[in-house]
Design an enzyme around this catalytic site. Sequence first.
Site, PDB file in Angstrom:
ATOM      1  N   CYS A  75      62.902  56.129  35.940  1.00 39.64           N
ATOM      2  CA  CYS A  75      62.789  56.416  37.372  1.00 39.64           C
ATOM      3  C   CYS A  75      62.517  55.125  38.156  1.00 39.64           C
ATOM      4  O   CYS A  75      62.980  54.971  39.279  1.00 39.64           O
ATOM      5  CB  CYS A  75      61.709  57.460  37.635  1.00 39.64           C
ATOM      6  SG  CYS A  75      60.088  56.949  37.086  1.00 39.64           S
ATOM      7  N   THR A  76      61.775  54.183  37.549  1.00 40.57           N
ATOM      8  CA  THR A  76      61.570  52.889  38.196  1.00 40.57           C
ATOM      9  C   THR A  76      62.900  52.177  38.364  1.00 40.57           C
ATOM     10  O   THR A  76      63.233  51.667  39.435  1.00 40.57           O
ATOM     11  CB  THR A  76      60.626  52.006  37.353  1.00 40.57           C
ATOM     12  OG1 THR A  76      59.361  52.635  37.273  1.00 40.57           O
ATOM     13  CG2 THR A  76      60.476  50.638  37.969  1.00 40.57           C
TER      14      THR A  76
END
Lengths: 469, 533
Positions: free
Chosen positions: A240-241
């Site tokens: 997700c980063t």
Amino acid sequence: MHVMQIIPTGKNHKEIIKKKEKQLFFTICINQMESDWSGRWNHVRKFVERGGPFAHPDFEPSTEAIGFLQDVCKILVIGAGGLGCELLKDLALMGFRNLDVIDMDTIDVSNLNRQFLFRHKDVGKPKAEVAAEFINKRVPGCKVTPHYCQIQDYDESFYRKFHIVVCGLDSIVARRWINGMLISLLKYEDGELDQSTLIPMVDGGTEGFKGNARVILTGITACIECTLDLYPPQINFPLCTIAHTPRLPEHCIEYVRILLWPKEEPFGADVTIDGDEPDHINWIMDKSIERANEFKISGITYRLTQGVVKRIIPAVASTNAVIAAACSTEVFKLATSCCLPLNNYMNFSDIDGIYTYAFEAMKKEDCIACTNIPKALKFSDGDKLQDILTYLIDSAEYQMKSPGITTSLNGKNKTLYMQTVKSIEEKTRENLKKTLNELGLRDGQEVYIADPTTPNTITFKLTLGCNME
Amino acid sequence: MADTKKVVIDKKNKYDRQLRLWGDHGQSALESACVCLVNVSAVGTEILKNMILPGVGSFTIVDGNKVSGEDVGNNFFLTKDSIGESRAKAATELLSELNDDVSGDFVEESAEKLIRANPDFFSRFTLVIATNLCERELLELDSLLSKRNIPLLVCRSYGFIGYMRIVIKEHTVIESHPDSAHEDLRLDHPFPRLIDYCNSLDLDSMDQKDHSHTPWIVIVYKYLQKWKESVCIRTNKEGFPLDEENFDEAVKSVNTALVPSSMPSEVRKLFEDPCCKNLDSESSSFWILVRAVKEFVDNEGKELLPLRGTIPDMTADSTRYIQLQHVYHGQADDDVGIVTEKVRRIEQSIAKEEPVNTLNMPPPNYENCISDHDIKLFCKNAAFLRVFRSRGLAEEYNSKTANLQEIAQHLGDEDNDDDDFVFYVLLRGVDKFHEEYNRYPGVYEDQVEADVTMLKTSVQKILHDWGLNPTSIKDDYIHEICRYGAAELHTISSFIGGAAAQEAIKIITKQFIPFNNTYIYNAMKQSSLTVQL
């Protein structure tokens, strides 16, 4: 004749080896000395022909000892890279003449700052072959036999031939595999280890200015699996980063590598990233800069891009020299008994001064590799097969790569899941979603796990509780 | 043009794995260095090998001996064919072949003769590495080099024992690359920008996405402000805290993040150093920078160093992470600006003192103008500065000036039974033996036993000179050293060859921290020891 005495506790098993090596020894005395010159072995001789207070209790100084070293003792060097080149040189100059070296890699320009047996003209050639040729030419009488292949290409019959195995590897999986192989060669009689089947493993590793060297007396002292927690599991950035909230230039590069490359297929449909192909790295760098600009992140360079894509670990000649030298000294001690071997692990770092720390790594009572105790796998019967797989991969204790599971049900072998063969994977994929109950697995059931980290099948015993904790 | 570009790319590729350790500026320092090796021994050629591979500028070998069969036995850079030829020449040929970028040269003369006949010969070197010199020659070389301010690295491989000694007047390190250092976040001394930024964010009114992507530095700051009435944690309907990764990170980091900001004692010591206090036109840029930073700490910094200006990665949305990064960067830049002003003022003040007398005035000293880049680098590394000064060999070898306190500490304690320092004494012992009998103990097969007794006497003399108990060395160690008969095992030379090369590279690049000043390696136990002698 001098024999190999390897047990620091002083167990006398030399008769066994003596018998094993007697025949060999007669053939050698004839070939000896042809390539020698006066004074050549003066340095080494003092250690094998003179006794000393710190030698192994069984050490017998002898003028024939050097003959054993040169003509009987067979050493396998795994890896012909930074450590491997040094190991071959070190062992050859310590008097070992029967050396085999395995490496599956070819030479890259970035090897030349430390892998000193290779030159610019050798780029692209197999490391094992070029290294062997160089040593054989430089050190008269030394016979290095190259093997341009993977360690997994050989079976027991190959590995059994050696007296000592030295590893200069950058892969943990390969280390674990050879560790498992050497353990599988051990034979026990009435629960007692037959010491003639023991092949000591000396292992070196480096990373930048840090390194370690260790001696493993398989079955007796801590093995690679006993101390697996010394290798921290690889840390990846959360997806997700990478996808939504990049903050570092590395996040942008990973975005391009993982998400953009397969989508855009910049060099064709089936072209995977080649970290040594400047066109590939340049494309990734340009796209990463675009993404970085979007988020106002700075600091993307070619060097960083290549470092992230290839997961490059810095390396320098000096650390490799130090660690290989420590390993080779240990091989020499094991082969001659002229001094007690390292017991059994040494860490080295020279960032702030020079630091060494030797300690005894402890054997793990229930090690999956070097003890025969089946490990328990605690699950509930409602858990799915996938849960077991995930556990074997994620747990710090096992750190498996792509485990396959089989079992024996009603006297028949049954493959529950196997990833490595495509057709079987497709057939067994369904099982991953099934619960252990649905698969017919009961409390106390034995399952057998195969994984690239070991040549052996590992037996686990299922302990099934009713509900998951 | 295209060709030179290709050469540059090739070099970058060849040295890629080490450039990631010491950077392009470290590499260029290495590539402009000239090193000298005195005497071809296995340890000597191994050191050079490990400096030639990473691309040292040039090397010169000084050796007046011919190659013997014994020499070839443990040395990878001598061959059977070279027996009887010049050792310097033979080794230079095989070493040069390792890397086309490095130029190699040799002098067929003994160091002893060269020291006397042409002492200035050594002036050209960045560093001199000496192996296999006897005590007298070593002391002569040391005195010659220290007059010329050239660092000396002495290396030795003796049986299972390795030895190194660095002699260097002053060595200053800006980039010491600490392995683990606390972040410099100033949460206990928040600067205005940080306060403003944290105040601009209101955790309570944020939507959930923003709340769970607020950098933990902000969270810790808020908690500090609301020490008692903590209202930051969000709870669900049942009153349980929500699972927010950033809050977990804040909790995990709070211990290290709140280590009080303070002046490291190592750096405090530098501020008290006479070199910092008494600047003149001869002062190096390092000390000018130390002084400027000291003035910053005393005034604007309010007892703290210039801000490092970096923050660790943390769960956060891109925008606010980058904003926070700018908050720290900005403050660090401001601090650098203040330090730069001070540097310029100091440069002017010490330049003024230069006599302006004749017409043929020397051109303005370029060194005195410290680049903005260097000032920035210095401020960023201010917490990790190191200065290293080692004593000379003459002091160590004179029993009146020897560091007896350190020696006694290692030998005196009964519990220190396995202290590797004993091998330092033994190496001094074999040298004393050599001085008296012109051979090393145990060199000849039929004299090993007799030499044990004689070596014992030599060792006792040394201990006696130091005023220490002459029987404090166990017989086992004397026996073991005599067993070696000065044999040089290749693997021990290779270990020291690797370690010494890295120390040489540290000295040349002025990065990382060299050992101070004597290193003993014991291959029997794979242990080692550093002592200041």
